[in-house]
Scaffold this motif. Structure first.
Motif, mmCIF file in Angstrom:
data_model
loop_
_atom_site.group_PDB
_atom_site.id
_atom_site.type_symbol
_atom_site.label_atom_id
_atom_site.label_comp_id
_atom_site.label_asym_id
_atom_site.label_seq_id
_atom_site.Cartn_x
_atom_site.Cartn_y
_atom_site.Cartn_z
ATOM 1 N N PRO A 180 0.829 -1.210 0.000
ATOM 2 C CA PRO A 180 0.000 0.000 0.000
ATOM 3 C C PRO A 180 0.859 1.254 0.000
ATOM 4 N N VAL A 181 0.479 2.216 -0.815
ATOM 5 C CA VAL A 181 1.172 3.502 -0.842
ATOM 6 C C VAL A 181 0.710 4.339 0.345
ATOM 7 N N ARG A 182 1.661 4.900 1.073
ATOM 8 C CA ARG A 182 1.283 5.749 2.202
ATOM 9 C C ARG A 182 0.983 7.162 1.721
ATOM 10 N N ALA A 183 -0.184 7.648 2.077
ATOM 11 C CA ALA A 183 -0.568 9.029 1.795
ATOM 12 C C ALA A 183 -0.620 9.780 3.116
ATOM 13 N N VAL A 184 0.220 10.788 3.248
ATOM 14 C CA VAL A 184 0.273 11.588 4.477
ATOM 15 C C VAL A 184 -0.496 12.875 4.225
ATOM 16 N N VAL A 185 -1.599 13.014 4.922
ATOM 17 C CA VAL A 185 -2.462 14.176 4.770
ATOM 18 C C VAL A 185 -2.172 15.147 5.912
ATOM 19 N N PHE A 186 -1.693 16.337 5.577
ATOM 20 C CA PHE A 186 -1.425 17.368 6.581
ATOM 21 C C PHE A 186 -2.650 18.264 6.683
ATOM 22 N N GLY A 187 -3.376 18.115 7.775
ATOM 23 C CA GLY A 187 -4.583 18.892 8.015
ATOM 24 C C GLY A 187 -5.809 18.011 8.104
ATOM 25 N N GLY A 188 -6.448 18.032 9.266
ATOM 26 C CA GLY A 188 -7.596 17.163 9.496
ATOM 27 C C GLY A 188 -8.925 17.883 9.476
ATOM 28 N N GLY A 189 -9.014 18.975 8.720
ATOM 29 C CA GLY A 189 -10.281 19.696 8.602
ATOM 30 C C GLY A 189 -11.258 18.977 7.691
ATOM 31 N N HIS A 190 -12.222 19.722 7.162
ATOM 32 C CA HIS A 190 -13.270 19.104 6.341
ATOM 33 C C HIS A 190 -12.698 18.378 5.130
ATOM 34 N N VAL A 191 -11.827 19.048 4.381
ATOM 35 C CA VAL A 191 -11.271 18.426 3.180
ATOM 36 C C VAL A 191 -10.276 17.336 3.554
ATOM 37 N N GLY A 192 -9.478 17.571 4.577
ATOM 38 C CA GLY A 192 -8.502 16.565 4.989
ATOM 39 C C GLY A 192 -9.150 15.265 5.417
ATOM 40 N N SER A 197 -10.738 9.600 4.000
ATOM 41 C CA SER A 197 -11.791 8.628 3.751
ATOM 42 C C SER A 197 -11.757 8.136 2.306
ATOM 43 N N ALA A 198 -11.614 9.055 1.362
ATOM 44 C CA ALA A 198 -11.609 8.675 -0.053
ATOM 45 C C ALA A 198 -10.388 7.831 -0.408
ATOM 46 N N LEU A 199 -9.217 8.241 0.049
ATOM 47 C CA LEU A 199 -7.997 7.519 -0.297
ATOM 48 C C LEU A 199 -7.936 6.146 0.354
ATOM 49 N N SER A 200 -8.422 6.032 1.583
ATOM 50 C CA SER A 200 -8.372 4.740 2.274
ATOM 51 C C SER A 200 -9.252 3.706 1.588
ATOM 52 N N ARG A 201 -10.264 4.167 0.862
ATOM 53 C CA ARG A 201 -11.161 3.249 0.159
ATOM 54 C C ARG A 201 -10.580 2.747 -1.157
ATOM 55 N N VAL A 202 -9.508 3.364 -1.621
ATOM 56 C CA VAL A 202 -8.935 2.948 -2.904
ATOM 57 C C VAL A 202 -7.493 2.474 -2.741
ATOM 58 N N GLY A 203 -7.187 1.927 -1.581
ATOM 59 C CA GLY A 203 -5.938 1.212 -1.403
ATOM 60 C C GLY A 203 -4.761 1.987 -0.854
ATOM 61 N N PHE A 204 -4.945 3.252 -0.486
ATOM 62 C CA PHE A 204 -3.857 4.006 0.134
ATOM 63 C C PHE A 204 -3.875 3.785 1.648
ATOM 64 N N SER A 205 -2.703 3.743 2.228
ATOM 65 C CA SER A 205 -2.575 3.668 3.676
ATOM 66 C C SER A 205 -2.368 5.093 4.184
ATOM 67 N N THR A 313 -17.659 20.971 -2.842
ATOM 68 C CA THR A 313 -17.776 20.535 -1.453
ATOM 69 C C THR A 313 -16.517 19.782 -1.032
ATOM 70 N N PRO A 314 -16.276 19.637 0.278
ATOM 71 C CA PRO A 314 -15.122 18.846 0.720
ATOM 72 C C PRO A 314 -15.113 17.437 0.136
ATOM 73 N N GLU A 315 -16.275 16.818 0.059
ATOM 74 C CA GLU A 315 -16.346 15.453 -0.461
ATOM 75 C C GLU A 315 -16.006 15.411 -1.948
ATOM 76 N N GLU A 316 -16.472 16.415 -2.698
ATOM 77 C CA GLU A 316 -16.156 16.472 -4.125
ATOM 78 C C GLU A 316 -14.662 16.742 -4.340
ATOM 79 N N ILE A 317 -14.112 17.637 -3.538
ATOM 80 C CA ILE A 317 -12.678 17.922 -3.646
ATOM 81 C C ILE A 317 -11.875 16.658 -3.326
ATOM 82 N N ALA A 318 -12.315 15.907 -2.328
ATOM 83 C CA ALA A 318 -11.632 14.658 -1.970
ATOM 84 C C ALA A 318 -11.663 13.668 -3.123
ATOM 85 N N VAL A 319 -12.788 13.601 -3.847
ATOM 86 C CA VAL A 319 -12.874 12.720 -5.016
ATOM 87 C C VAL A 319 -11.859 13.149 -6.073
ATOM 88 N N SER A 320 -11.733 14.459 -6.291
ATOM 89 C CA SER A 320 -10.785 14.942 -7.303
ATOM 90 C C SER A 320 -9.353 14.626 -6.891
#
Length: 332
Positions: A180-192, A197-205, A313-320
């Motif tokens: 699994p590729v590690r994705a480090v997200v800096f910032g736990g706000g709405h978009v973070g 959530s989006a990345l964890s569903r498609v195989g990122f750690s 929206t945060p969810e749409e941005i996460a999809v992108s």
């Protein structure tokens, strides 16, 4: 693959028999390519997928008939001739029974999970023989040099060094295990949090890093494998990054964003994404150049982060963002 290993480990503890189904070979148009795996239990599909539809329904039915046995099964078929799938490709499927309570498979699963945690390259070898008397259940886990970590010592360890793609060698299907590729997200706000959530569903750690404990700790509920409460101005004090990591910057403060960006651009990384408006991005470039960051390093940053799908929206941005990361992972 991590979920498959976790399910095997759990089933072995519970004494539940399974069948591992692998697409050993594929030609032309098929739902999934060679190397794809799924697990089948007495209730049907347990984990993974080889593409759904007719081929998966057929394979599940075959696998359920093998539950509790020991003999492997290898079959090749034209998808249109056998299943009426007009895509016209062909596939070879390998069925590998996993006995309930198997000590061999339990060790293989434990070693797999350890390698995922340590991000250690390994190979899974599965016997294509249908001999029900084969030793060690026809499975082996091999390290990058071909040394046996668990399972059958007759697996062709000498054939795996430098192997980039799956192969069939000496009657064994040998699969490089995708880490699994590690994705480090800096910032736990709405978009973070939505991005985790989006990345964890498609195989990122996912690792979620925030200076605010309440935002960082909430990351677990969004699928983060790791949460870090740390100082944005001193990332290295609480987290080590390497050249395989994806870094996504979206903190609650522009000052923090700039601090993180400068630090991460001083080392090689697989991907860096930076969220912001055109003006913020222009300011970031100016400040990074003043700090001595090479222009070539800045040109490699994905900013603004994400594919342009007119997200709001945060969810749409996460999809992108997830879409861009999937594309980058598939083509790098």
């Amino acid at each position: 693959m991590r979920k498959i290993a976790e399910h095997i480990a759990s089933a072995c503890r519970a004494g539940e028999p399974l069948v591992l189904v692998a697409v050993a070979e594929s030609k032309d148009s098929t739902p999934r390519k060679a190397g794809t795996l799924m697990l089948v239990s007495a209730d049907g599909l347990a984990c993974g997928t080889i593409g759904g539809g007719a081929i998966e329904a057929y394979s599940i039915a075959c696998a359920r008939r093998l539950l509790g046995g020991t003999a492997h099964r290898f079959e090749s078929m034209g998808l249109e001739e056998r299943l009426g799938m007009v895509c016209g490709g062909s596939a070879s499927l390998l069925y590998v029974p996993i006995c309930g309570g198997s000590a061999v498979w339990a060790k293989v699963a434990r070693e797999l999970l350890r390698c995922f945690e340590q991000r250690t390259p390994v190979y899974l070898a599965l016997s294509c023989s249908n001999d029900p008397q084969q030793s060690d259940e026809g499975v082996a886990l091999l390290d990058a040099d071909g040394a046996l970590l668990a399972g059958d010592d007759s697996a062709p360890g000498d054939r795996v060094r430098g192997l980039k793609d799956r192969c069939i060698a000496d009657g064994w299907l040998v699969l490089p295990v995708p880490l699994p590729v590690r994705a480090v997200v800096f910032g736990g706000g709405h978009v973070g949090s939505a991005t985790v959530s989006a990345l964890s569903r498609v195989g990122f750690s996912c690792t979620l890093f925030d200076c605010r404990s309440e935002f960082a700790n909430a990351g677990k509920s969004h699928g983060a494998q790791q949460v870090v409460v740390g100082d944005y101005s001193d990332i290295a004090a609480s987290l080590t990054l390497d050249e395989r990591d994806y870094v996504l910057i979206m903190t609650h403060s522009h000052r923090h964003d700039f601090a993180v960006l400068e630090q991460v651009l001083r080392q090689p990384l697989a991907y860096v994404g930076f969220m912001g408006s055109r003006r913020k991005i222009a300011t970031a470039r100016e400040r990074m150049l003043e700090a001595g960051i090479p222009e070539s390093a800045l040109d490699a940053v994905h900013m603004p982060i994400g594919l342009d799908i007119k997200a709001e929206t945060p969810e749409e941005i996460a999809v992108s963002i997830a879409a861009e990361c999937i594309l980058h992972r598939a083509t790098r």
